[in-house]
Write a protein that holds these residues in place. Structure first.
Motif, PDB file in Angstrom:
ATOM      1  N   PRO A 191       0.835  -1.208   0.000  1.00 41.21           N
ATOM      2  CA  PRO A 191       0.000   0.000   0.000  1.00 41.21           C
ATOM      3  C   PRO A 191       0.869   1.258   0.000  1.00 41.21           C
ATOM      4  O   PRO A 191       1.896   1.303   0.684  1.00 41.21           O
ATOM      5  CB  PRO A 191      -0.773  -0.107   1.315  1.00 41.21           C
ATOM      6  N   LEU A 192       0.493   2.258  -0.777  1.00 39.75           N
ATOM      7  CA  LEU A 192       1.235   3.522  -0.780  1.00 39.75           C
ATOM      8  C   LEU A 192       0.726   4.376   0.368  1.00 39.75           C
ATOM      9  O   LEU A 192      -0.401   4.217   0.818  1.00 39.75           O
ATOM     10  CB  LEU A 192       0.977   4.261  -2.092  1.00 39.75           C
ATOM     11  N   SER A 193       1.583   5.277   0.830  1.00 38.60           N
ATOM     12  CA  SER A 193       1.036   6.163   1.863  1.00 38.60           C
ATOM     13  C   SER A 193       0.265   7.268   1.147  1.00 38.60           C
ATOM     14  O   SER A 193       0.732   7.875   0.189  1.00 38.60           O
ATOM     15  CB  SER A 193       2.143   6.691   2.776  1.00 38.60           C
ATOM     16  N   LEU A 194      -0.941   7.489   1.606  1.00 47.18           N
ATOM     17  CA  LEU A 194      -1.888   8.315   0.857  1.00 47.18           C
ATOM     18  C   LEU A 194      -1.653   9.800   1.090  1.00 47.18           C
ATOM     19  O   LEU A 194      -1.192  10.202   2.151  1.00 47.18           O
ATOM     20  CB  LEU A 194      -3.313   7.962   1.290  1.00 47.18           C
ATOM     21  N   ALA A 197      -6.004  14.185   0.562  1.00 47.67           N
ATOM     22  CA  ALA A 197      -7.345  13.998  -0.013  1.00 47.67           C
ATOM     23  C   ALA A 197      -7.696  12.514  -0.086  1.00 47.67           C
ATOM     24  O   ALA A 197      -8.819  12.110   0.226  1.00 47.67           O
ATOM     25  CB  ALA A 197      -7.403  14.630  -1.400  1.00 47.67           C
ATOM     26  N   GLN A 198      -6.707  11.712  -0.478  1.00 47.11           N
ATOM     27  CA  GLN A 198      -6.951  10.269  -0.554  1.00 47.11           C
ATOM     28  C   GLN A 198      -7.283   9.697   0.821  1.00 47.11           C
ATOM     29  O   GLN A 198      -8.210   8.906   0.980  1.00 47.11           O
ATOM     30  CB  GLN A 198      -5.704   9.542  -1.085  1.00 47.11           C
ATOM     31  N   ALA A 199      -6.495  10.105   1.810  1.00 45.76           N
ATOM     32  CA  ALA A 199      -6.681   9.559   3.159  1.00 45.76           C
ATOM     33  C   ALA A 199      -8.069   9.889   3.686  1.00 45.76           C
ATOM     34  O   ALA A 199      -8.738   9.050   4.287  1.00 45.76           O
ATOM     35  CB  ALA A 199      -5.599  10.112   4.094  1.00 45.76           C
ATOM     36  N   THR A 224      -8.339  12.532 -13.544  1.00 43.54           N
ATOM     37  CA  THR A 224      -7.508  11.416 -13.994  1.00 43.54           C
ATOM     38  C   THR A 224      -6.125  11.532 -13.346  1.00 43.54           C
ATOM     39  O   THR A 224      -5.541  12.600 -13.334  1.00 43.54           O
ATOM     40  CB  THR A 224      -7.346  11.418 -15.526  1.00 43.54           C
ATOM     41  N   GLY A 225      -5.654  10.429 -12.798  1.00 43.32           N
ATOM     42  CA  GLY A 225      -4.347  10.444 -12.168  1.00 43.32           C
ATOM     43  C   GLY A 225      -4.364  10.952 -10.742  1.00 43.32           C
ATOM     44  O   GLY A 225      -3.327  11.273 -10.160  1.00 43.32           O
ATOM     45  N   SER A 226      -5.539  11.016 -10.129  1.00 43.04           N
ATOM     46  CA  SER A 226      -5.611  11.537  -8.764  1.00 43.04           C
ATOM     47  C   SER A 226      -5.455  10.428  -7.722  1.00 43.04           C
ATOM     48  O   SER A 226      -5.470  10.697  -6.526  1.00 43.04           O
ATOM     49  CB  SER A 226      -6.941  12.261  -8.545  1.00 43.04           C
ATOM     50  N   GLY A 227      -5.304   9.201  -8.178  1.00 40.31           N
ATOM     51  CA  GLY A 227      -5.063   8.117  -7.232  1.00 40.31           C
ATOM     52  C   GLY A 227      -6.318   7.407  -6.768  1.00 40.31           C
ATOM     53  O   GLY A 227      -6.379   6.900  -5.645  1.00 40.31           O
ATOM     54  N   LYS A 228      -7.313   7.329  -7.628  1.00 43.66           N
ATOM     55  CA  LYS A 228      -8.539   6.620  -7.262  1.00 43.66           C
ATOM     56  C   LYS A 228      -8.274   5.126  -7.070  1.00 43.66           C
ATOM     57  O   LYS A 228      -8.754   4.522  -6.115  1.00 43.66           O
ATOM     58  CB  LYS A 228      -9.608   6.804  -8.357  1.00 43.66           C
ATOM     59  N   THR A 229      -7.480   4.562  -7.973  1.00 43.81           N
ATOM     60  CA  THR A 229      -7.255   3.117  -7.900  1.00 43.81           C
ATOM     61  C   THR A 229      -6.590   2.723  -6.588  1.00 43.81           C
ATOM     62  O   THR A 229      -6.901   1.677  -6.013  1.00 43.81           O
ATOM     63  CB  THR A 229      -6.410   2.660  -9.111  1.00 43.81           C
ATOM     64  N   GLU A 230      -5.692   3.563  -6.099  1.00 42.28           N
ATOM     65  CA  GLU A 230      -5.040   3.255  -4.820  1.00 42.28           C
ATOM     66  C   GLU A 230      -6.069   3.223  -3.688  1.00 42.28           C
ATOM     67  O   GLU A 230      -5.991   2.404  -2.774  1.00 42.28           O
ATOM     68  CB  GLU A 230      -3.936   4.281  -4.540  1.00 42.28           C
ATOM     69  N   GLU A 261      -3.427  -6.461 -13.417  1.00 41.19           N
ATOM     70  CA  GLU A 261      -2.183  -6.680 -12.705  1.00 41.19           C
ATOM     71  C   GLU A 261      -2.102  -5.869 -11.416  1.00 41.19           C
ATOM     72  O   GLU A 261      -1.593  -6.342 -10.406  1.00 41.19           O
ATOM     73  CB  GLU A 261      -1.044  -6.275 -13.635  1.00 41.19           C
ATOM     74  N   ARG A 262      -2.608  -4.634 -11.457  1.00 34.35           N
ATOM     75  CA  ARG A 262      -2.520  -3.794 -10.247  1.00 34.35           C
ATOM     76  C   ARG A 262      -3.269  -4.433  -9.088  1.00 34.35           C
ATOM     77  O   ARG A 262      -2.855  -4.328  -7.943  1.00 34.35           O
ATOM     78  CB  ARG A 262      -3.104  -2.400 -10.522  1.00 34.35           C
ATOM     79  N   PHE A 263      -4.384  -5.083  -9.380  1.00 36.82           N
ATOM     80  CA  PHE A 263      -5.153  -5.722  -8.316  1.00 36.82           C
ATOM     81  C   PHE A 263      -4.502  -7.028  -7.881  1.00 36.82           C
ATOM     82  O   PHE A 263      -4.384  -7.314  -6.703  1.00 36.82           O
ATOM     83  CB  PHE A 263      -6.599  -5.946  -8.784  1.00 36.82           C
ATOM     84  N   ARG A 383      -4.049  15.912  -9.121  1.00 36.56           N
ATOM     85  CA  ARG A 383      -3.277  14.728  -9.457  1.00 36.56           C
ATOM     86  C   ARG A 383      -2.296  14.423  -8.339  1.00 36.56           C
ATOM     87  O   ARG A 383      -1.861  15.315  -7.617  1.00 36.56           O
ATOM     88  CB  ARG A 383      -2.513  14.950 -10.758  1.00 36.56           C
ATOM     89  N   VAL A 384      -1.973  13.143  -8.225  1.00 40.53           N
ATOM     90  CA  VAL A 384      -0.990  12.715  -7.238  1.00 40.53           C
ATOM     91  C   VAL A 384       0.319  13.472  -7.491  1.00 40.53           C
ATOM     92  O   VAL A 384       0.668  13.740  -8.631  1.00 40.53           O
ATOM     93  CB  VAL A 384      -0.752  11.192  -7.383  1.00 40.53           C
ATOM     94  N   ASP A 385       1.024  13.835  -6.461  1.00 41.48           N
ATOM     95  CA  ASP A 385       2.286  14.583  -6.583  1.00 41.48           C
ATOM     96  C   ASP A 385       2.087  15.954  -7.211  1.00 41.48           C
ATOM     97  O   ASP A 385       3.019  16.519  -7.780  1.00 41.48           O
ATOM     98  CB  ASP A 385       3.316  13.821  -7.439  1.00 41.48           C
TER      99      ASP A 385
HETATM  100  P1  ADP Z   1      -6.578   7.280 -11.119  1.00 44.84           P
HETATM  101  O1  ADP Z   1      -7.122   5.894 -10.864  1.00 44.84           O
HETATM  102  O2  ADP Z   1      -7.291   8.338 -10.346  1.00 44.84           O
HETATM  103  O3  ADP Z   1      -6.405   7.631 -12.558  1.00 44.84           O
HETATM  104  P2  ADP Z   1      -4.159   6.084 -10.144  1.00 44.84           P
HETATM  105  O4  ADP Z   1      -4.645   5.401  -8.927  1.00 44.84           O
HETATM  106  O5  ADP Z   1      -3.938   5.270 -11.365  1.00 44.84           O
HETATM  107  O6  ADP Z   1      -5.114   7.304 -10.501  1.00 44.84           O
HETATM  108  O7  ADP Z   1      -2.839   6.872  -9.750  1.00 44.84           O
HETATM  109  C1  ADP Z   1      -1.977   7.455 -10.708  1.00 44.84           C
HETATM  110  C2  ADP Z   1      -0.545   7.101 -10.367  1.00 44.84           C
HETATM  111  O8  ADP Z   1      -0.179   7.653  -9.100  1.00 44.84           O
HETATM  112  C3  ADP Z   1      -0.291   5.619 -10.262  1.00 44.84           C
HETATM  113  O9  ADP Z   1       0.942   5.329 -10.847  1.00 44.84           O
HETATM  114  C4  ADP Z   1      -0.270   5.363  -8.779  1.00 44.84           C
HETATM  115  O10 ADP Z   1       0.545   4.260  -8.440  1.00 44.84           O
HETATM  116  C5  ADP Z   1       0.294   6.649  -8.236  1.00 44.84           C
HETATM  117  N1  ADP Z   1      -0.188   6.946  -6.873  1.00 44.84           N
HETATM  118  C6  ADP Z   1      -1.463   6.888  -6.433  1.00 44.84           C
HETATM  119  N2  ADP Z   1      -1.546   7.251  -5.136  1.00 44.84           N
HETATM  120  C7  ADP Z   1      -0.294   7.553  -4.733  1.00 44.84           C
HETATM  121  C8  ADP Z   1       0.281   7.998  -3.494  1.00 44.84           C
HETATM  122  N3  ADP Z   1      -0.471   8.216  -2.421  1.00 44.84           N
HETATM  123  N4  ADP Z   1       1.604   8.210  -3.465  1.00 44.84           N
HETATM  124  C9  ADP Z   1       2.367   8.005  -4.548  1.00 44.84           C
HETATM  125  N5  ADP Z   1       1.896   7.585  -5.735  1.00 44.84           N
HETATM  126  C10 ADP Z   1       0.579   7.358  -5.845  1.00 44.84           C
END
Ligand code: ADP
Ligand code: ZN
Length: 739
Positions: A191-194, A197-199, A224-230, A261-263, A383-385
């Motif tokens: 698990p990544l540290s969130l 907003a994610q947390a 897009t790219g905001s870390g929903k999948t995480e 694969e991510r899952f 977006r993340v980062d």
């Molecule tokens: P979305 O589903 O919203 O498009 P993703 O979950 O695919 O976004 O996240 C985009 C990228 O950022 C992925 O490569 C993911 O591994 C990375 N990521 C997500 N959350 C974090 C986090 N908290 N810290 C670092 N990287 C993250």
């Protein structure tokens, strides 16, 4: 004992059968059975058990399908709801909850011969050299498939029999599970540290999962790219910790190996280790059988799949995720015409599971529900980062076209931008919402357009194959040498519009040094094509990827810094109240493919109506703004979410009969629907696609807020025996396709 059975022939009735002594104890609610019906043997599902029946002389059930009940009582209940709400016969609803291969039991588990080392009690014998070599392999592996051993040891079955005779090993026939992803190398992830907003979002989902008595639905609106999948992954982990499973729905098109694969990677090891079962249409029948049964047996507690995975027999379910919840593919376009997102919400309520809808561009319906407080809204605005959203430039093609004359594919701005990317060795995605080389074959002299003889749409020109193809029914014709209009015969018949093939060819001329690859359903025919092309793109073996919808979703390529959208407004002028919404969604999703790495991305949107709100709000990445203006339009005209729609379509080969039937239907409906005070009645009218696959189509649209009640009423008054035999009526509740 009596079993009530819903047979797989649409009769809207259930039948009683006796349970013969041999099958006692094997027949439960949900058991699949085969039973006599007239002279035939029909498959069906037991829906109830009773002590006695109102009928005499019951026939016995013939056999039971499968060792376990296949339709669990929970799924049975869900199927009943589908039948009622989507206004279809219960048999039809029931049919769709089991994969074909499971229902018919044509496939079983695959058996294979295995070699297993036996514990030896005596002193180990001295073996001839060859046998000893073979034995070393067996001893190391303890157990392996015979076929694999023969290959590894380069030996014969006879040698292995000799070892068997010595009592060193045994050969047994065992189930060998098919794993559609066996060839993937999956590295476990943690698990990544969130981020904040994610947390916050995850915390809310987790706390809802703690309140077991109360089901709740969340809408996760994240760019897009905001870390929903995480968030999905960590919420699933929480469900597993609570001893529950999870179902993840993704649109078929994004069920890429990358997504799966991510899952798998997250749950392939550690204390929450579990199998992740995958259900989608590209699996072989055998693979689907195995994946489904792994879920039914409770070994796979996470299910990821397309639309129909919502019926997966996972139990108990703690969490249901619907990713890209706005996607049209969640709606099934044949009976039962269910919407998997809405079924997910219903299943969540029935089974006390939390439902998490995710999207960068939520459907108006879901966002509206969130605004009203029916769903809890979770937002990930960045977006993340803190990667920047790409800069979007809208190019007015009316200006570009008058300057260049004729049919222009690339504006000078986009051409220049592509050129820069090639110089810098960065990658480009070009998106086009159409297949083929050109949209239509059109005569500039007389205006003749080649149309499909079966469907009222123009044929698409495919240059490589020199053919015209209909994208509705598949009709194929040769390309005429001269205009087929007898009065014309113009030899200079031309191709208008733009297709992916033409984009590809033009690119080859403009940038001969660039490596271009096309990705659409014409070039992606084989199972592996998609994976291979994406692999090549990722590895940098392609400079420019040209494609249709296929490349719009969920892909993540750090080196893509430019996205070009060729005909951004081609979907804007469809006769559909969602045309603006779809255009906004598509532009936003496609733009999201740019700048996923360190370099800021750039997007060029080429459009003939550049000031349309759908395009302008997408340019500014302003979902809320788009929603506000769009909801106003929907409320004024009473379109969803301000109401719900039932679309009744009459189809037949004789247009007069279809029209006549539609008028009849209108009168009948008006007689029966008086109690619906807010009802808006439109039609009958010819469908936007008047003719499809040789059938004429006329429609009636009904709008009301009380759709559950309307469905029940429609089911009561329909079918009409008065309709001509060769005219069929279909009812689509909450349609997403109005054509
Ligand atoms: P979305 O589903 O919203 O498009 P993703 O979950 O695919 O976004 O996240 C985009 C990228 O950022 C992925 O490569 C993911 O591994 C990375 N990521 C997500 N959350 C974090 C986090 N908290 N810290 C670092 N990287 C993250
Ligand atoms: Zn056709």
């Amino acid at each position: 004992m009596i079993a009530r059975v819903s047979l797989e022939i649409a009769l809207r009735k259930e039948f009683d059968y006796s349970i013969p002594p041999a099958l006692l104890g094997q027949v439960e609610i949900g058991t699949r059975v085969q039973a006599p019906f007239g002279a035939r043997k029909i498959f069906g599902t037991v829906t109830a058990l009773a002590e006695e029946s109102a009928h005499a002389n019951l026939k016995p059930i013939l056999r039971v399908v499968g060792a376990q009940t296949l339709v669990t009582p929970k799924i049975l209940k869900l199927a009943r709801w589908i039948g009622e709400y989507y206004c279809c016969a219960p048999e039809i609803a029931l049919k769709s909850v089991l994969p074909e291969v499971v229902r018919k039991k044509e496939e079983g588990w695959k058996k294979q011969l295995f070699v297993r080392a036996l514990p030896s009690h005596e002193e180990f014998p001295t073996l001839p050299k060859r046998q000893q070599e073979v034995w070393n392999i067996i001893e190391e592996r303890r157990e392996l498939p015979l076929a694999e051993l023969l290959e590894l040891a380069e030996t014969t079955a006879a040698t292995i029999r000799k070892l068997e005779d010595r009592g060193l090993l045994e050969i047994t026939s065992e189930i060998s599970e098919r794993d559609p992803y066996a060839r993937e190398h999956i590295l476990p992830t943690q698990p990544l540290s969130l981020n904040e907003a994610q947390a916050k979002a995850l915390e809310q989902v987790k706390s809802a999962m703690g309140r077991s008595e109360l089901a709740s639905t969340f809408l996760l609106h994240g760019v897009t790219g905001s870390g929903k999948t995480e968030i999905y992954l960590q919420a699933i982990a929480h469900a597993l910790e609570q001893g529950k499973g999870a179902i993840v729905l993704v649109p078929e098109i994004s069920l890429t190996p990358q997504t799966v694969e991510r899952f798998k990677a997250r749950f392939s090891s550690g204390k929450l280790q579990t199998l992740v079962a995958v259900l989608h249409s590209h699996l072989s029948a055998g693979e689907r059988h195995d994946e489904w049964h792994k879920i039914r047996q409770g070994r796979a507690r996470i299910v990821i799949g397309a639309r129909s995975a919502i019926f997966a027999p996972a139990d108990p379910v703690g969490l249901i995720i619907v990713d890209e919840e706005h996607e049209q593919t969640y709606k099934q376009e044949e009976a039962p015409r269910y919407h998997a997102r809405d079924v997910a919400i219903m299943r969540g309520q029935m089974e006390n599971a939390v439902v998490l809808l995710g999207s960068a561009t939520p459907s108006l319906e879901s966002y509206h529900n969130a605004k009203k407080g029916k769903y809890a809204l979770l937002e990930l605005p960045e977006r993340v980062d803190n990667q920047k959203m790409p800069r979007v430039r809208v190019v007015d093609m009316r200006q570009a076209a008058t300057k260049e004359k004729g049919n222009l594919i690339f504006s000078p701005q986009l051409k220049e931008a592509i050129h820069q990317r090639i110089e810098k060795q960065e990658q480009t995605i070009l998106f086009l919402n159409r297949r083929g080389w050109a949209t239509a074959l059109q005569c500039e002299k007389c205006g003749y357009v080649a149309t499909c003889p079966n469907c009222s749409i123009s044929m698409t020109y495919h240059r490589m194959e020199q053919k015209l193809a209909c994208h509705i029914c598949g009709e194929v014709q040769r390309v005429p040498m001269v205009c087929p209009n007898e009065k014309c015969g113009n030899p200079a018949i031309r191709f208008s519009g733009t297709g992916t093939q033409r984009v590809e060819e033009t690119l080859a001329k403009l940038f001969p040094q660039a490596r271009v690859r096309r990705m659409d359903s014409d070039t992606m025919k084989r199972k592996d094509d998609y994976r291979k092309t994406l692999g090549d793109f990722r590895a940098g073996r392609i400079d420019i990827l040209v494609g249709t919808q296929m490349i719009a979703k969920g892909l993540h390529f750090p080196n893509v810094t430019l996205v070009g959208i060729i005909h951004a407004d081609s979907a804007l002028h469809q006769p559909d109240f969602r045309a603006g919404e779809r255009t906004f969604q598509l532009l936003t999703q496609v733009s999201g493919r740019a700048g996923r790495g360190d370099v800021e991305g750039e997007v060029f949107v080429q459009a003939f109506s550049p000031f349309h709100p759908a395009i302008q709000y997408a340019r500014r990445h302003d979902y809320a703004g788009f929603y506000e203006q769009e909801i106003e339009f929907r409320e004024q005209l009473k379109y969803p979410p301000a109401s719900r729609v039932a679309l009744l379509t009459l189809k037949g080969r004789n247009e007069d009969k279809v029209k006549f039937s539609a008028d009849f239907l209108k009168r009948e409906l008006e007689k029966n629907l008086g109690e619906f005070k807010d009802l808006i009645f439109s039609g009958p009218a010819p469908a936007p696609l008047l003719k499809a696959e040789t059938f004429y189509r006329h429609q009636i649209m009904l709008r009301t807020r009380a759709m559950s009640k309307l469905s029940l009423t429609l089911a009561k008054i329909i079918p009409f025996p008065q309709l001509p035999e060769d005219v069929t009526l279909t009812i689509d509740i909450d349609p997403v396709n109005l054509a």
